[in-house]
Design a protein around this motif. Structure first.
Motif, PDB file in Angstrom:
ATOM      1  N   ALA A  59       4.880   5.812  -6.698  1.00 39.15           N
ATOM      2  CA  ALA A  59       5.938   5.835  -5.682  1.00 39.15           C
ATOM      3  C   ALA A  59       6.406   4.425  -5.356  1.00 39.15           C
ATOM      4  O   ALA A  59       7.609   4.189  -5.136  1.00 39.15           O
ATOM      5  N   ILE A  60       5.499   3.472  -5.334  1.00 36.93           N
ATOM      6  CA  ILE A  60       5.868   2.084  -5.061  1.00 36.93           C
ATOM      7  C   ILE A  60       6.799   1.563  -6.146  1.00 36.93           C
ATOM      8  O   ILE A  60       7.804   0.904  -5.855  1.00 36.93           O
ATOM      9  N   THR A 101       0.805  -1.218   0.000  1.00 37.76           N
ATOM     10  CA  THR A 101       0.000   0.000   0.000  1.00 37.76           C
ATOM     11  C   THR A 101       0.840   1.271   0.000  1.00 37.76           C
ATOM     12  O   THR A 101       0.301   2.363  -0.190  1.00 37.76           O
ATOM     13  N   SER A 102       2.143   1.128   0.213  1.00 37.13           N
ATOM     14  CA  SER A 102       3.021   2.301   0.236  1.00 37.13           C
ATOM     15  C   SER A 102       4.450   1.861  -0.052  1.00 37.13           C
ATOM     16  O   SER A 102       4.789   0.675   0.075  1.00 37.13           O
ATOM     17  N   PRO A 103       5.316   2.800  -0.426  1.00 36.02           N
ATOM     18  CA  PRO A 103       6.720   2.445  -0.698  1.00 36.02           C
ATOM     19  C   PRO A 103       7.445   1.888   0.519  1.00 36.02           C
ATOM     20  O   PRO A 103       8.443   1.171   0.371  1.00 36.02           O
ATOM     21  N   TRP A 140      11.221  -1.781   3.392  1.00 39.54           N
ATOM     22  CA  TRP A 140      11.468  -2.742   4.475  1.00 39.54           C
ATOM     23  C   TRP A 140      12.017  -4.048   3.930  1.00 39.54           C
ATOM     24  O   TRP A 140      13.020  -4.576   4.439  1.00 39.54           O
ATOM     25  N   LEU A 141      11.382  -4.570   2.887  1.00 40.53           N
ATOM     26  CA  LEU A 141      11.830  -5.842   2.328  1.00 40.53           C
ATOM     27  C   LEU A 141      13.206  -5.706   1.690  1.00 40.53           C
ATOM     28  O   LEU A 141      14.035  -6.625   1.797  1.00 40.53           O
ATOM     29  N   ASP A 142      13.461  -4.588   1.060  1.00 39.63           N
ATOM     30  CA  ASP A 142      14.774  -4.349   0.451  1.00 39.63           C
ATOM     31  C   ASP A 142      15.880  -4.443   1.505  1.00 39.63           C
ATOM     32  O   ASP A 142      16.893  -5.128   1.318  1.00 39.63           O
ATOM     33  N   VAL A 143      15.691  -3.769   2.626  1.00 38.86           N
ATOM     34  CA  VAL A 143      16.703  -3.773   3.691  1.00 38.86           C
ATOM     35  C   VAL A 143      16.875  -5.178   4.270  1.00 38.86           C
ATOM     36  O   VAL A 143      18.004  -5.658   4.465  1.00 38.86           O
TER      37      VAL A 143
END
Length: 362
Positions: free
Chosen positions: A195-196, A152-154, A159-162
């Motif tokens: 933005a996502i 629902t937001s970037p 979070w998953l990237d980190v």
């Protein structure tokens, strides 16, 4: 001054490398040929962020990770991507078991060059971080991407990237080895889709989630991917087009969600053809019977593929040798805009393993 003219038969052999195309359907490194990559990498931009390694996702098979039988069956299917699902198709009480089965299936291998993805649970659930750690560290190097649902937001993508970066270090994987596929499933996600799509360099695709999206906006239909009665137009056109534009603006693939009426082959064929015509790269499938229909819809006709190669070759010669920005190919004028359209189709055809054009007559 009249435009220079090149016939299609003359354009096809312009670059002899076109006749050296070799495609290995089982190769994990399948991509379009070097000569096509060179044409794509012209001065006017690229097709996709990772255009030199375009991997088809015409058919993305969703497999409940809680079913050993379905996991075994998935290895036999002619799909481009197998997605082991830890989310909606798994009951809350079966999450831990499904996670263990998914890791075991990944370690066992046998995916024969298909892309392999795992749909983890949503970022706000108590299961998500365990899913990531178990898959990346428990079966390192076996997964191409993680599908992140209900984005629902970037911030969820960030979070998953980190977390992936940390898990990759522990597992001894190179940074960025695992991609992210962001699933847009509700009104909030669609409102933030631009933005996502720009939230992470790991992103490889945006995926439409029709069921949750239909529920979030109150669409009056109980068929996943179907049309509401009483509306004479395509109720999904707006979210599909907005997602497609956001995906392409950021060099991502765009994937449509599933069609739940398994026995409705004609309905599946119609909806698949529609999104393929828009420019989508592929569609999720839920049953083996849906695979050939969807594969056909997202594979260019071989004649169209050859025509695209002819346009690219003719335009390449016109600009590099004849120093012309436009040229007649048969009865059609082609220019830079033609090149852009042709390279999209040519890249998809080559990645799907279509044969190159026949050798010209001696």
């Amino acid at each position: 001054m009249s435009k220079p003219t090149i016939s299609i038969s003359e354009a096809l052999p312009v670059n002899k490398q076109f006749h050296a195309f070799k495609f290995d359907q089982n190769s994990k490194n399948r991509c379009f040929p070097d000569v096509l990559e060179r044409l794509v990498r012209g001065p006017f931009g690229t097709l996709l962020r990772m255009d030199s390694a375009y991997r088809p996702r015409r058919t993305c098979m969703s497999v409940p990770a809680s079913s050993e039988r379905f996991l075994a069956k998935a290895r036999e299917l002619a799909v481009d991507e197998v997605m082991l699902d830890l989310e909606d198709s798994v009951a809350p009480t079966a999450k831990d078991t499904a996670r263990d089965l998914a890791v075991g299936a990944l370690k066992a291998g046998g995916w024969d060059g298909r892309l392999v993805a795992v749909r983890i649970n949503g970022a706000s659930t108590p299961w998500a971080y365990k899913d990531v750690i178990a898959v990346v560290e428990g079966a390192p190097g076996t997964v191409d991407s993680l599908v992140l649902p209900k984005v629902t937001s970037p911030s969820a993508v960030s979070w998953l990237d980190v977390l992936l970066g940390q898990a990759e270090q522990v597992a001894g994987l190179p940074p960025g080895a695992i991609g992210i596929e962001a699933q847009i499933e509700d009104a909030a996600g669609l409102a933030a889709v631009e933005a996502i799509a720009a939230a992470s360099r790991r992103l490889v695709s945006l995926v439409f989630g029709p069921a949750d999206f239909m529920a979030s906006i109150g669409m009056r239909s109980l068929t996943v991917g179907g049309q509401p009665a009483g509306y004479d137009f395509d109720a999904h056109h707006y979210p599909l087009m907005r997602m497609l534009v956001a995906a392409r603006a950021n060099g991502l693939q765009a994937i449509d969600g599933p069609y739940a009426r398994i026995q409705d082959t004609e309905g599946l064929r119609k909806t698949s053809a529609g999104v393929a015509a828009l420019g989508y790269d592929g569609k999720w499938v839920l049953h083996p019977a849906q695979v050939p229909v969807v594969n056909e819809a997202f594979t260019p006709a071989v004649e169209e593929y050859w025509r695209a190669l002819a346009i690219l070759a003719a335009y390449d010669r016109a600009t590099s040798l004849d120093r012309r920005g436009a040229v007649m190919l048969g009865d059609e004028m082609i220019d830079e805009a033609s090149r852009k359209m042709a390279l999209v189709l040519a890249a998809k055809g080559a990645a799907a393993g279509l044969p190159g054009p026949p050798e010209p007559a001696a």
